[in-house]
Scaffold this active site. Structure first.
Site, PDB file in Angstrom:
ATOM      1  CD  GLU A 134      16.341  86.283  15.322  1.00  0.00           C
ATOM      2  OE1 GLU A 134      17.404  86.664  14.807  1.00  0.00           O
ATOM      3  OE2 GLU A 134      15.361  87.031  15.491  1.00  0.00           O
ATOM      4  CD  GLU A 181      14.863  88.797  19.608  1.00  0.00           C
ATOM      5  OE1 GLU A 181      15.045  89.537  18.610  1.00  0.00           O
ATOM      6  OE2 GLU A 181      15.695  87.968  20.002  1.00  0.00           O
TER       7      GLU A 181
HETATM    8  O1  AHR Z   1      14.734  91.400  10.959  1.00  0.00           O
HETATM    9  C1  AHR Z   1      14.214  90.614  11.990  1.00  0.00           C
HETATM   10  C2  AHR Z   1      14.293  89.166  11.693  1.00  0.00           C
HETATM   11  O2  AHR Z   1      13.749  88.838  10.436  1.00  0.00           O
HETATM   12  C3  AHR Z   1      13.512  88.396  12.657  1.00  0.00           C
HETATM   13  O3  AHR Z   1      14.231  88.175  13.800  1.00  0.00           O
HETATM   14  C4  AHR Z   1      13.182  87.193  11.895  1.00  0.00           C
HETATM   15  O4  AHR Z   1      12.124  86.450  12.423  1.00  0.00           O
HETATM   16  C5  AHR Z   1      12.847  87.763  10.579  1.00  0.00           C
HETATM   17  O5  AHR Z   1      12.993  86.814   9.570  1.00  0.00           O
HETATM   18  O1  AHR Z   2      16.982  92.460  19.253  1.00  0.00           O
HETATM   19  C1  AHR Z   2      18.050  92.534  18.360  1.00  0.00           C
HETATM   20  C2  AHR Z   2      18.316  91.243  17.605  1.00  0.00           C
HETATM   21  O2  AHR Z   2      17.251  90.938  16.761  1.00  0.00           O
HETATM   22  C3  AHR Z   2      18.444  90.023  18.439  1.00  0.00           C
HETATM   23  O3  AHR Z   2      19.727  89.865  18.947  1.00  0.00           O
HETATM   24  C4  AHR Z   2      18.134  88.927  17.478  1.00  0.00           C
HETATM   25  O4  AHR Z   2      17.601  87.797  18.098  1.00  0.00           O
HETATM   26  C5  AHR Z   2      17.204  89.562  16.482  1.00  0.00           C
HETATM   27  O5  AHR Z   2      17.629  89.323  15.180  1.00  0.00           O
HETATM   28  O1  AHR Z   3      22.624  92.937  12.070  1.00  0.00           O
HETATM   29  C1  AHR Z   3      21.494  92.581  12.828  1.00  0.00           C
HETATM   30  C2  AHR Z   3      20.859  91.345  12.281  1.00  0.00           C
HETATM   31  O2  AHR Z   3      20.477  91.516  10.951  1.00  0.00           O
HETATM   32  C3  AHR Z   3      19.622  91.004  12.990  1.00  0.00           C
HETATM   33  O3  AHR Z   3      19.836  90.310  14.142  1.00  0.00           O
HETATM   34  C4  AHR Z   3      18.882  90.242  11.966  1.00  0.00           C
HETATM   35  O4  AHR Z   3      17.522  90.143  12.266  1.00  0.00           O
HETATM   36  C5  AHR Z   3      19.148  91.061  10.771  1.00  0.00           C
HETATM   37  O5  AHR Z   3      18.991  90.321   9.607  1.00  0.00           O
END
Ligand code: AHR
Ligand code: AHR
Ligand code: AHR
Ligand code: AHR
Length: 484
Positions: free
Chosen positions: A172, A280
């Site tokens: 990410e 994920e």
């Molecule tokens: O909230 C999850 C995150 O939001 C995802 O990891 C990302 O792909 C999305 O933009």
């Molecule tokens: O699965 C929890 C978190 O979600 C991961 O660490 C991250 O890659 C995504 O945003």
């Molecule tokens: O705090 C968790 C993070 O917040 C996650 O990894 C991401 O997806 C979200 O925006």
């Protein structure tokens, strides 16, 4: 007739990739420590692996396991996690703001994968880490030569290379929350350097670029780095307290995946056949702390059933997927000091992994559908977020052709009766396995571990028969085809 299913077991559409049933384990909350690994627990073996967790993990035949993150990996130095455990440094993890003891590291992870029969999938640190460190990791894992890190692995008691095939190039990196987050162009250029030189060291590896919802990001990455990538990743978290809102997003996910596929086809590497890794996915809407112990209910289990059958249908473009996550943190399995329970999301895997064939066969469905304004339709595929089915189904046949599985999800809060027609099937007894529970909000707990569960019952099948499906349930009718 509002619902019907037609199956032609002789018309094979494709072989389903076994990696769609994969999982993800991150150093986050109690996923590793106190989850699958707990030293000095009477429930653990001499390696520190919780035996009760191992039993549960083995039951869902995890084919591929992603590790060590997630956000965690972007400040993880793999060298902290090898060698004698008491000499390993404790570090502060920026991503989840907890102390990392490093007592579970690369050798322990590979040992775990070997024990459960999973293909390891490592993700590299593109935040605080660098290319050198990643190349050393690859050498430690895969090299058979006489170089420093190959020798170091042998010194640690592992003469044979681990042959880690799947390597994620960062996690990410588009996200402001990610240590070392980058622009699309920065990531595209840097990830290309990583993948290119990693493949010089070990040409047999498969590299996975970071993808996301932003088409501009995906296109820049594909156009710049696609020549050294085998896959592009995509993450999907969804859910709310509302049942229909949550289960309908199975079809939002479908649209998103089709969207990524269209960008692959538009990119300069369209001919290369880059595929998508959904590394994920899960329901995640309740907790936002650094433990993420989301209390999964039947709603979430039905969503997971929907995703698993979607992936069975789409595995030619999405051949790898990893539930986020396996234990405790967004966990399919929930542990406590003295035991564990299996969530409805775990039960979805238990049902579908153990009752599906390797080959997808032809089906035609008729079902009521709806859109998010609540308008009802009567429709066929293709389903989408503006044409969400109340019932979905796939049919699969085992590799040896001896078993047929008809997997049906009833998303409705009401019981439904479904006529099923199976081309050329003689009348006989079969078994129906059903995942269900008293209500969409039902959960399992340590004291009541089986509120949401799978039950089985004999059914009579033939060219034409009917199944009556419980509200919000998933049923697999498993049929022997031996007399064909
Ligand atoms: O909230 C999850 C995150 O939001 C995802 O990891 C990302 O792909 C999305 O933009
Ligand atoms: O699965 C929890 C978190 O979600 C991961 O660490 C991250 O890659 C995504 O945003
Ligand atoms: O705090 C968790 C993070 O917040 C996650 O990894 C991401 O997806 C979200 O925006
Ligand atoms: O050094 C990496 C790999 O190790 C080589 O590509 C492979 O041939 C050897 O086993």
């Amino acid at each position: 007739m509002a619902f019907s299913i037609y199956v032609n077991p002789r018309k094979v559409l494709m072989t389903i990739s076994k990696y769609i049933y994969g999982h993800f384990t991150e150093h986050l909350g109690r996923c590793i420590y106190g989850g699958l690994y707990e030293e000095n627990s009477p429930l653990s073996d001499q390696r520190g692996f919780r035996r009760d967790v191992l039993d549960a993990v083995k039951k869902i035949k995890v084919p591929i396991l992603r590790w060590p993150g997630g956000n965690f990996v972007s400040n993880y130095h793999w060298k902290d996690g090898i060698g004698p455990k008491d000499e390993r440094p404790t570090r502060f993890d920026l991503a989840w703001q907890q102390e990392e003891t490093n007592r579970f590291g690369t050798d322990e992870f590979i040992e775990y994968c070997n024990e459960i029969g999973a293909e390891p999938y490592l993700c590299t640190n593109m935040g605080t880490g660098d290319l050198d460190e990643t190349l050393h990791w690859l050498e430690y894992c895969n090299s058979n030569g006489n170089t420093y890190y190959a020798k170091l692995r042998r010194q640690h008691g592992h003469p044979e290379p681990y042959n880690v095939k799947f390597w994620g190039i960062g996690n990410e990196m588009y996200g402001e929350w990610q240590v070392g987050h980058m622009t699309a162009d920065e990531y595209a250029r840097k990830s290309r350097e990583y993948a290119k030189w990693m493949k010089v060291l070990d040409p047999s590896i498969k590299t996975i670029a970071v993808g996301c919802d932003d088409p501009d990001w995906n296109l820049r990455v594909l156009n710049t780095a696609g020549d050294v990538m085998d896959y592009i990743s995509y993450h999907f978290y969804t859910g709310s307290e509302d049942y229909y809102e949550t289960v309908s997003t199975v079809y939002l996910l479908k649209e998103r995946l089709v969207g990524v596929k269209k960008l692959i086809d538009m990119s300069s590497v369209a001919k290369k056949g880059i595929k998508i890794v959904l590394d994920e996915w899960n329901v995640w809407h309740r907790v936002m702390d650094n433990k993420l112990e989301e209390p999964y209910n039947l709603k979430d289990g039905i969503f997971a059933c929907g995703v698993l059958i979607l992936l069975q249908r789409m595995s030619d473009i999405v051949p790898i997927a990893n539930l986020a996550q396996l234990v405790n943190a967004l966990g399919a399995i929930h542990t406590e000091k003295n035991g564990l329970y299996l969530t409805p999301v775990y039960k979805a895997f238990e049902l579908i992994v153990n009752h599906s064939g390797e080959k997808l066969v032809q089906t035609h469905l008729e079902t009521e559908t709806y859109d998010m304004t609540g308008t009802m339709f009567f429709s066929r595929m293709p389903f989408s977020i503006s044409n969400v089915p109340y019932m979905d189904a796939v049919a699969t046949v085992s590799q040896d052709g001896k078993k047929l599985f008809v997997t049906v999800v009833n998303y409705k809060k009401e019981e439904i009766s479904i006529p099923i027609r199976i081309e050329g099937l003689a009348s006989k007894k079969a078994v129906a396995y059903t995942l269900s529970g008293p209500d969409v909000s039902s959960t399992n707990t340590i004291d009541k571990p089986n509120t949401v569960d799978i039950c089985s019952e004999p059914v009579t099948v033939g060219t034409e028969f009917k199944i009556v499906m419980k509200p919000f349930s998933c049923t697999v009718v498993e049929i022997e085809l031996t007399d064909r």
